[in-house]
Write a protein that holds these residues in place. Structure first.
Motif, short mmCIF file in Angstrom:
data_model
loop_
_atom_site.label_atom_id
_atom_site.label_comp_id
_atom_site.label_asym_id
_atom_site.label_seq_id
_atom_site.Cartn_x
_atom_site.Cartn_y
_atom_site.Cartn_z
N LEU A 1 1.49 -0.95 0.04
CA LEU A 1 -0.24 -0.06 0.19
C LEU A 1 0.99 1.06 0.08
O LEU A 1 0.82 2.30 -0.60
CB LEU A 1 -0.77 0.08 0.80
CG LEU A 1 -1.60 -1.67 1.35
CD1 LEU A 1 -3.08 -0.99 2.70
CD2 LEU A 1 -2.45 -1.45 0.25
N ILE A 2 2.26 1.36 0.16
CA ILE A 2 2.72 2.12 0.76
C ILE A 2 3.41 2.35 -0.89
O ILE A 2 3.50 3.76 -1.26
CB ILE A 2 4.47 1.53 1.09
CG1 ILE A 2 4.13 1.42 3.00
CG2 ILE A 2 5.36 3.10 1.64
CD1 ILE A 2 5.72 1.59 3.84
N GLY A 3 3.79 1.95 -1.56
CA GLY A 3 4.33 2.12 -2.99
C GLY A 3 2.86 2.80 -4.19
O GLY A 3 3.27 3.73 -4.62
N THR A 4 1.69 1.66 -3.60
CA THR A 4 0.38 2.50 -4.36
C THR A 4 -0.32 3.96 -3.89
O THR A 4 -0.26 4.74 -4.80
CB THR A 4 -0.61 1.76 -3.58
OG1 THR A 4 -0.16 0.67 -4.41
CG2 THR A 4 -2.07 1.92 -4.55
N ASP A 5 0.07 4.08 -2.85
CA ASP A 5 -0.28 5.42 -2.17
C ASP A 5 1.02 6.81 -2.77
O ASP A 5 -0.31 7.84 -2.92
CB ASP A 5 -0.07 5.49 -0.82
CG ASP A 5 -1.36 5.33 0.33
OD1 ASP A 5 -2.15 6.31 -0.39
OD2 ASP A 5 -1.60 5.10 0.88
N CYS A 6 2.41 6.18 -2.74
CA CYS A 6 2.89 7.60 -3.75
C CYS A 6 2.74 7.13 -4.75
O CYS A 6 2.93 8.78 -4.90
CB CYS A 6 4.64 6.78 -3.12
SG CYS A 6 5.60 7.98 -3.56
N PHE A 7 2.76 6.50 -5.91
CA PHE A 7 2.80 6.11 -6.88
C PHE A 7 1.05 7.17 -7.32
O PHE A 7 1.10 8.32 -7.33
CB PHE A 7 1.92 5.77 -7.58
CG PHE A 7 2.03 5.65 -9.15
CD1 PHE A 7 2.71 5.88 -9.82
CD2 PHE A 7 0.35 5.85 -9.58
CE1 PHE A 7 2.21 5.45 -11.54
CE2 PHE A 7 0.13 5.45 -11.19
CZ PHE A 7 1.11 6.11 -11.58
#
Length: 328
Positions: free
Chosen positions: A68-74
């Motif tokens: 979820l960290i990666g999804t949010d950052c994108f």
């Protein structure tokens, strides 16, 4: 094998799945190379954005929701680029940690890559930095960098195109998105995140719902309608982000009662004994993206969004003024 080498071996294939023929590099390069195709643009302009997910990271790390960290950052980066009518081309990330764990990095990068693939954006590189002494052993931090392209004549900045009488249409957020978590963590204890339930789910799961990516509906609208302004609602809430795109001679009237405020915001306000002003100046309150159009396009644009499965709502309009946002 070094953990850094193991990390590259794991994430290399993930990145390659997002590549197109325009990507001319791989992770062995010192920089990422992307070939521009400019033949379809009269005056191409590159549009770039950088962002992170703030202290939402703490919650994601505590509950090991690394993808979820990666999804949010994108999402935080690409939504900003969309606001100027740009098509995203490629994305890079900067990942810092106290101690490198290739399994965790793989999950974070996978979250970015899945989002990139859905939006035809190439994840072409980045940097992973192991920084003991700066970060605790299990801590991670992330920033993203998105680059898009738009024809100069099609740039949306609001100031030249927004007119008196234009209306504000909201596209719903998926929840809190990535702003206000310092306040949330001040109000709620770790036990609260587990024990409190909203819509039959633990509170932390509701809070960690990723920031919504608005790529598909926005790009369809850009093809079919004359969009006067776009505002991604992040830190500062509706007022601060709408203010950024207003012309100096116009003000916005926001009708709060027309915004479908989600239960998570009511729960935060009640638990924290927060005033309406503090809530509306901190959180998106259910509005993730604001679309500003002429009133003559109101019904056709709403119908088009509904046909896409969206739940848009009209919640305000533009009037003569001195660049202010009034929440009523």
């Amino acid at each position: 094998m070094k953990e850094s080498h193991r990390t590259i071996r794991k994430i290399g294939p993930i990145l390659e799945k997002t590549y197109t023929k325009k990507v001319l590099s791989n992770l062995d390069y010192f920089s990422a190379l992307y070939q521009l195709s400019l033949c379809s643009y009269k005056e191409p302009v590159l549009v770039s954005g950088a962002d992170g997910i703030g202290t939402k990271l703490r919650l994601a790390i505590d509950y090991k929701k690394y993808d979820l960290i990666g999804t949010d950052c994108f999402a935080m980066c690409v939504n900003d680029v969309l606001c100027h009518g740009a098509k995203p081309l490629f994305f890079l990330d900067y990942l810092a940690c106290g101690k490198l764990d290739s399994n965790i990095v793989e999950k974070i990068i996978q979250g970015i890559a899945v989002s990139c693939k859905k939006t035809n954006t190439c994840l072409i590189g980045g940097e992973t930095a192991e920084m003991p002494g700066i970060y605790q052993e299990k801590d991670y931090d992330i920033a993203g960098f998105c680059v898009g392209i738009v024809d100069k004549e099609n740039i949306i900045d609001g100031k030249k195109t927004i007119q008196e009488g234009d209306i504000l249409i909201g596209l719903p957020s998926s929840g809190v998105h990535s702003n206000g978590f310092s306040l949330i963590r001040k109000i709620f204890s770790k036990e609260d995140f587990l024990m409190h339930r909203i819509q039959e789910k633990p509170f932390y799961e509701i809070l960690l719902i990723p920031t919504r990516i608005y790529h598909d509906p926005i790009h369809l609208l850009l093809k079919e309608f004359l969009i006067h302004g776009l505002a991604h609602v992040t830190g500062g809430g509706i007022s601060d982000n709408l203010f950024r795109i207003l012309p100096d001679n116009l003000s916005a009237i926001v009708e709060k009662k027309k915004i479908p405020v989600q239960p998570v915001f009511n729960h935060i306000q009640e638990k924290g004994f927060l005033s309406d002003q503090e809530m509306w100046e901190t959180f998106n309150m259910g509005v993730g993206m604001i679309v500003i159009v002429s009133v003559k396009d109101k019904y056709s644009l709403l119908q088009r969004l509904c046909a896409l499965g969206e739940n848009p709502f009209v919640f305000g309009h533009l009037v003569k003024g001195n660049k202010r946002v009034f929440l009523k």
